[in-house]
Design an enzyme around this catalytic site. Structure first.
Site, PDB file in Angstrom:
ATOM      1  N   ALA A  13      -1.480  66.281  14.705  1.00  0.00           N
ATOM      2  CA  ALA A  13      -0.040  66.281  14.449  1.00  0.00           C
ATOM      3  C   ALA A  13       0.282  67.381  13.446  1.00  0.00           C
ATOM      4  O   ALA A  13      -0.501  67.657  12.541  1.00  0.00           O
ATOM      5  CB  ALA A  13       0.397  64.926  13.897  1.00  0.00           C
TER       6      ALA A  13
ATOM      7  N   GLU B 146      -5.885  61.432  20.455  1.00  0.00           N
ATOM      8  CA  GLU B 146      -5.098  60.311  20.972  1.00  0.00           C
ATOM      9  C   GLU B 146      -4.357  60.693  22.246  1.00  0.00           C
ATOM     10  O   GLU B 146      -4.225  59.875  23.175  1.00  0.00           O
ATOM     11  CB  GLU B 146      -4.140  59.827  19.885  1.00  0.00           C
ATOM     12  CG  GLU B 146      -4.881  59.124  18.747  1.00  0.00           C
ATOM     13  CD  GLU B 146      -4.050  58.961  17.490  1.00  0.00           C
ATOM     14  OE1 GLU B 146      -4.048  57.860  16.920  1.00  0.00           O
ATOM     15  OE2 GLU B 146      -3.407  59.943  17.064  1.00  0.00           O
TER      16      GLU B 146
END
Length: 232
Positions: free
Chosen positions: A66, A112
């Protein structure tokens, strides 16, 4: 359909969706997650498609995590809105088979993202990890749940609690990826796999995927009932 942070190419009814932020190693910010969600809506509305491949631009990263600028602005309340987690649930629920072609770093949110796909292929240069506890946070985009389901509780505990990274061959050994290829062969192999899936009966492909996904969330008897429904 055009995107700011991704490129989209469709060949033989197979959509190749590429994270295109190589300047930040394809790190995902809020706008990226929104575009991924919009892409998935488009996939659901395009009946001619038969499979999806997700990969990253450049030679270094699939998705390196992220975007830190995205994370540092989050409060506890805003973090509970779980935009990325909600988007990855939508990805996992996509009717079409989704292949992750992991060409480089897949850390944090990148790992993820790969885990929310149905099948994962890796370049020999790929690396995987959930480094969050080393940064004083936890995985927040489904990592604690999907990793344990894919590689088992013990392997997931070790990877998450040590925050260590593993290479592509180690990822294959624990079942995180299905195959490892030389970097120059990865996309060709991903396309070959997508074409093999696309050559089969599409109702059967979609029903089989749905039965597997639904069965992962429940007990054997309920899962078998889902299978019988799909078979019927």
């Amino acid at each position: 359909m055009e995107f700011e942070h991704f490129t989209l190419n469709v060949t033989d009814d197979i959509a190749v969706f590429t994270v295109n932020r190589p300047q930040v190693r394809n790190a995902m910010n809020e706008a990226c997650w929104k575009e991924l969600s919009a892409f998935l809506d488009w996939v659901d509305q395009t009946p001619t498609l038969k499979a999806v491949i997700i990969t990253g631009a450049g030679e270094k990263a699939f998705v390196a995590g992220a975007d830190i600028n995205f994370l540092k602005e989050r409060t506890m309340v805003s973090a509970l809105e779980v935009l990325a987690q909600r988007t990855l649930r939508k990805l996992a629920a996509c009717e079409l088979p989704v292949i992750a072609a992991v060409n480089g770093y897949a850390f944090g949110g990148g790992c993820e993202l790969a885990m929310a796909c149905d099948i994962r292929l890796a370049s020999e240069k790929a690396k995987f990890g959930q480094p969050e506890v080393g940064l004083g946070i936890t995985p927040g985009f489904g990592g604690t749940q999907r990793l344990a389901r894919i590689v088992g509780v013990s392997n997931a505990m070790e990877l998450i609690l040590t925050a260590k990274n593993i290479n592509a061959q180690q990822a294959k050994e624990i079942g995180l990826v299905s195959h490892v290829y030389p970097p120059e062969e990865l996309m060709d192999k991903a396309m070959e796999l997508a074409q093999a899936i696309a050559a089969n009966a599409q109702v059967a492909v979609r029903q089989s995927k749905a039965a597997i996904r639904r069965g992962q969330q429940t007990d054997m008897y309920t899962g078998a009932a889902y299978e019988a429904e799909a078979f019927a």
